[in-house]
Design an enzyme around this catalytic site. Sequence first.
Site, PDB file in Angstrom:
ATOM      1  N   ASP A 142       0.791  -1.630   0.371  1.00 18.82           N
ATOM      2  CA  ASP A 142      -0.163   0.121   0.142  1.00 18.82           C
ATOM      3  C   ASP A 142       0.801   1.402   0.131  1.00 18.82           C
ATOM      4  OD1 ASP A 142      -2.044  -2.037   1.124  1.00 18.82           O
ATOM      5  OD2 ASP A 142      -2.226  -1.396   2.610  1.00 18.82           O
TER       6      ASP A 142
HETATM    7  N1  URA Z   1      -0.615  -5.581   4.600  1.00 20.95           N
HETATM    8  C1  URA Z   1      -1.712  -4.902   4.176  1.00 20.95           C
HETATM    9  O1  URA Z   1      -2.836  -4.660   4.728  1.00 20.95           O
HETATM   10  N2  URA Z   1      -0.710  -4.106   3.538  1.00 20.95           N
HETATM   11  C2  URA Z   1      -0.022  -4.066   2.775  1.00 20.95           C
HETATM   12  O2  URA Z   1       0.920  -3.364   2.120  1.00 20.95           O
HETATM   13  C3  URA Z   1       1.444  -5.300   2.474  1.00 20.95           C
HETATM   14  C4  URA Z   1       0.211  -6.356   3.442  1.00 20.95           C
END
Ligand code: URA
Length: 249
Positions: free
Chosen positions: A107
Amino acid sequence: MSTALTALVRVLANLGYGSRRQVQALIGQGAVTHADGLPLDALTLADWQRLRVHDVPIDPLPGLALMQHKPTGYACSHDDVGPLVYALLPPRFRLRRPPLSSAGRLDRDTSGLLLLTDDGALLHRIISPRRHVPRCYRVQLAADLRGDEAQAFASGQLLLKGDDRPLLPARFEALGARAARLTLHEGRYHQVRRMFAALGNHVIGLHREAIGALTLGDLAPGAWRALDAGDLARVFAQSIPASPTDPAP
Ligand code: URA
């Protein structure tokens, strides 16, 4: 033009050095040389690594795999708006064909280890749900841990909102009242955040520490480096052996 020279023009154009016409012009100007002085019209694939353009070693040839220390604030998808992780790489890398893609995503608000490659088979091996390459995250939480997280996440029965099958068992380790390490063997959308949300908590900081046995080491936030065979072996060190239909390592 010799076959070797035609191939060289194609390779340099695909690395982003310009259109084929522009690359031909570069060669005509003498800007492309070989570190050992070999003539360009006789080079074989094995010699290309030692090429120089304007006296600078050429970019890594196709088959490139690299790791990046992704900072927060950058998105992984080519389609996203705002700063992308690709902006942290040399500008020419964005012109490469085949293009570099991230092997799985983090993310925008997540930092840590991100792998990128132009090798489709390698990308598939890293993200293949059948290999279960482990991904390890350090998590910072808004509220105190409840105490039952390890059991809930290891159960193999936790069903996240909107999903049609339960999560695979995940390994949880408390690091403090509001800090934890979580190791996943699959990669679902916003998985870590949704897992803690399912237990009534909220993730306020998320950092990927490892993929398989590969860690960032001393790579600074925003920096990248090419992976070698040893690094790739570490990625797959703890994964489930390939099934007969998976591409060879
Ligand atoms: N889980 C999440 O919530 N975000 C990420 O970027 C990776 C795993």
